[in-house]
Motif scaffolding. Sequence first.
Motif, mmCIF file in Angstrom:
data_model
loop_
_atom_site.group_PDB
_atom_site.id
_atom_site.type_symbol
_atom_site.label_atom_id
_atom_site.label_comp_id
_atom_site.label_asym_id
_atom_site.label_seq_id
_atom_site.Cartn_x
_atom_site.Cartn_y
_atom_site.Cartn_z
ATOM 1 N N THR A 206 -2.722 -7.369 2.232
ATOM 2 C CA THR A 206 -3.772 -7.461 3.238
ATOM 3 C C THR A 206 -3.299 -6.971 4.600
ATOM 4 N N LYS A 207 -1.992 -6.799 4.770
ATOM 5 C CA LYS A 207 -1.467 -6.304 6.042
ATOM 6 C C LYS A 207 -0.457 -5.202 5.765
ATOM 7 N N GLY A 208 0.015 -4.609 6.850
ATOM 8 C CA GLY A 208 1.082 -3.639 6.705
ATOM 9 C C GLY A 208 0.569 -2.264 6.332
ATOM 10 N N GLY A 209 1.488 -1.403 5.922
ATOM 11 C CA GLY A 209 1.126 -0.012 5.709
ATOM 12 C C GLY A 209 1.266 0.419 4.268
ATOM 13 N N ILE A 210 1.299 1.730 4.076
ATOM 14 C CA ILE A 210 1.355 2.277 2.729
ATOM 15 C C ILE A 210 2.516 3.255 2.582
ATOM 16 N N PHE A 211 3.561 3.089 3.395
ATOM 17 C CA PHE A 211 4.662 4.048 3.362
ATOM 18 C C PHE A 211 5.258 4.235 1.965
ATOM 19 N N PRO A 212 5.533 3.152 1.203
ATOM 20 C CA PRO A 212 6.135 3.349 -0.122
ATOM 21 C C PRO A 212 5.250 4.186 -1.044
ATOM 22 N N ALA A 213 3.918 4.037 -0.892
ATOM 23 C CA ALA A 213 3.012 4.815 -1.739
ATOM 24 C C ALA A 213 3.056 6.297 -1.368
ATOM 25 N N ILE A 214 3.145 6.572 -0.057
ATOM 26 C CA ILE A 214 3.217 7.969 0.375
ATOM 27 C C ILE A 214 4.497 8.611 -0.133
ATOM 28 N N ILE A 215 5.603 7.898 0.037
ATOM 29 C CA ILE A 215 6.888 8.470 -0.377
ATOM 30 C C ILE A 215 6.937 8.622 -1.895
ATOM 31 N N GLY A 216 6.299 7.666 -2.621
ATOM 32 C CA GLY A 216 6.254 7.756 -4.078
ATOM 33 C C GLY A 216 5.499 8.987 -4.541
ATOM 34 N N THR A 217 4.330 9.224 -3.921
ATOM 35 C CA THR A 217 3.561 10.412 -4.259
ATOM 36 C C THR A 217 4.355 11.676 -3.954
ATOM 37 N N PHE A 218 5.103 11.649 -2.845
ATOM 38 C CA PHE A 218 5.929 12.801 -2.502
ATOM 39 C C PHE A 218 6.979 13.064 -3.584
ATOM 40 N N THR B 26 -11.739 -8.922 -3.610
ATOM 41 C CA THR B 26 -12.780 -8.623 -2.628
ATOM 42 C C THR B 26 -12.411 -9.132 -1.244
ATOM 43 N N HIS B 27 -11.118 -9.337 -1.015
ATOM 44 C CA HIS B 27 -10.668 -9.821 0.284
ATOM 45 C C HIS B 27 -11.109 -8.869 1.393
ATOM 46 N N GLU B 28 -11.642 -9.443 2.474
ATOM 47 C CA GLU B 28 -12.166 -8.630 3.576
ATOM 48 C C GLU B 28 -11.127 -7.665 4.138
ATOM 49 N N ALA B 29 -9.884 -8.155 4.265
ATOM 50 C CA ALA B 29 -8.843 -7.364 4.910
ATOM 51 C C ALA B 29 -8.450 -6.144 4.089
ATOM 52 N N LEU B 30 -8.866 -6.127 2.787
ATOM 53 C CA LEU B 30 -8.502 -4.987 1.933
ATOM 54 C C LEU B 30 -9.332 -3.759 2.256
ATOM 55 N N VAL B 31 -10.555 -3.980 2.778
ATOM 56 C CA VAL B 31 -11.502 -2.865 2.938
ATOM 57 C C VAL B 31 -10.956 -1.743 3.822
ATOM 58 N N PRO B 32 -10.490 -2.056 5.059
ATOM 59 C CA PRO B 32 -9.977 -0.959 5.884
ATOM 60 C C PRO B 32 -8.748 -0.291 5.283
ATOM 61 N N ILE B 33 -7.908 -1.082 4.574
ATOM 62 C CA ILE B 33 -6.713 -0.478 3.964
ATOM 63 C C ILE B 33 -7.106 0.494 2.863
ATOM 64 N N ASP C 165 2.108 2.627 12.349
ATOM 65 C CA ASP C 165 2.579 1.513 11.525
ATOM 66 C C ASP C 165 2.039 1.611 10.102
ATOM 67 N N PHE C 166 0.754 2.002 9.992
ATOM 68 C CA PHE C 166 0.122 2.110 8.677
ATOM 69 C C PHE C 166 0.864 3.132 7.813
ATOM 70 N N LEU C 167 1.346 4.210 8.458
ATOM 71 C CA LEU C 167 2.010 5.271 7.706
ATOM 72 C C LEU C 167 3.480 4.982 7.449
#
Lengths: 331, 288
Positions: free
Chosen positions: B60-72, B249-256, B49-51
């Motif tokens: 704070t939720k969801g994935g990073i697919f648009p960023a991956i495709i953008g870099t591509f 500094t939102h907590e949920a940002l750290v793992p992302i 899901d993250f990918l």
Amino acid sequence: MITHSNVWRFFTKPLMKTRLAPRRGLNGLAGKDIGDRQSRIIFTVLGFTALTALLLIVLFLFLEGTALFIHPAEDGSRVGLGDFILGSFWYPGYTPPEFGILPLMAASLSVTVLSACLSIPLGMGTALYLSSVAGPRVREWGKPVIELLAAMPSVVLGLVGMMVIAPFMQEWWDVPSGLNMLNASVMLALMAIPTIASIADDALESVPRDLLEASYALGATPLQTLMRTRLPCALSGVGAGIILGLTRAMGETMVVLMCAGGAAQLSFSPLDAVRPMTSTIAAEMGETAVGSSHYSALFAIGITLFLMTFAFNLLASFIAGRYSQKGYQAA
Amino acid sequence: MKANNLKKRKYYTVAVFALFRLAALLTAAALAGIVLFLIIKGAGSISWDFLSQSPADSMTKGGIFPAIIGTFYLTAGAMLVALPLGLATAVYLSEYARPGRINSIIRLSVANLAGVPSVIFGLFGLAFFVTKLGLGISILSGSLTLALIIMPTIISASEEALKQIPLSYREASYALGASHWQTVFNVVLPAALPGIITGSVLSLARAAGETAPIMYTAAVFYTLHLPSSLFDPVMALPYHIYKLATVGTHEALVPIRYGSCLVLIGLVLGMSLAAIIIRTKIRRNKQW
């Protein structure tokens, strides 16, 4: 069988049928001449791409940057070249705005020098180890690993500096903020080490073997051979590698943007927040209007940075040429 | 010579060599430590899901697919522009140019282009591609800017590969009656191709990790839709990481944050590693 030359043929077959390719058959000779002349012209024109790109970059930097000194600012005040370079206040938002880049230049230089204190010993130590101490197995692995680390994205190092080093510093040294000159320098050193180690190792490795053997034959120890024969012979390459590594550190943006703290103050304490030139450009470009005096000032910083790195690059190529071994041709 | 003196020299050598070893170890440990740290911190947030998902709930939720495709998109675009131009320059330098003033000027400009800080490429991209040519903040502007950055590396790598083709290959081709161009195209280029490709992939991996040049030429923090044309702005992994690190500094940002970092270094180091391994294999099986 799929070999790379088969793949090459597959993709270039249509190309060969165009007029660029020589015609075969009866008028083959004439066709060959045309293909030759055309290809020479095409490659000669394309060969100038890099030069054109460099000239365009210089042109546009100067076009946008010198506007700061030519046109008056929004409130009618003028910025002189002296105020710009020697002014010690960077307040682009004030009226009248202050565009003094002395604190920014000082920050760039001090961060680079501080990182050099770490990157030169570690980078050189790594190069000397790989070229003269390590066994063939370690060598075989070590070189690619260094190359791999040179590709480490700077934004990742910046994040590590922000999230790990900064809290650590805050706790141990009891400083108000862990985002400071020292933090940025440590992360910059990690960027510069692979460059220094890789180029210095190449230089040490290319010292002809018979010179080393001659040294051993005279009874020198491995250390003496390394320090009195190998290192002096490779000095030009080693020097160029160090300068290129430091230039890379000075031109690095993301690490200083994220870890240096960002306060435009004239300070030489490693635990103070500073704002080097690169991070000023990156941080403020988003909030300026195209064509404003602030926009021109950021390009003027770009010119300064460009000239500084250009000078370092020329110095590196000068050193590489000046101290290279003359009159000794390796077999 | 006294035995005492010999022993002293030996200990001295051992001590200094140990110092070099320590330096190498420290370097390796620091960088391996960073990679390991990111793997440990980031592995938890990597999932399908993250990918494959878009960010949600203000990052704070969801994935990073648009960023991956953008870099591509950005790196593929940069390659499409830089490889033909860089290769042509290398062919000119090694096969066509005669040694002289023009040749050394081009070489000097390649070396200096390689040393220009990436933020200056960003400034140039903003002034020239985005503003002057009116391409706007778009994939095209970003790709062209990145192309300029990787071009010097591609030129040096390609020239190196072309230089290693032995003269006897060219002479054999001429002896069969081939012209200069036929020799370059049918003999020299195919033989140098593996070296050229691996060198280009190495430079491309670095381009994928660059942030400063795309900050004001291509990247945005959030897009509602995936880009549909070359003139659309994109999300990009390095810029996404920078923004995530500085946005709050939102907590949920750290793992992302750590997850995105891990994806980026996986991409960059993976590509570099593949290129290095292939290059080592080629060097080992070299026919000349």
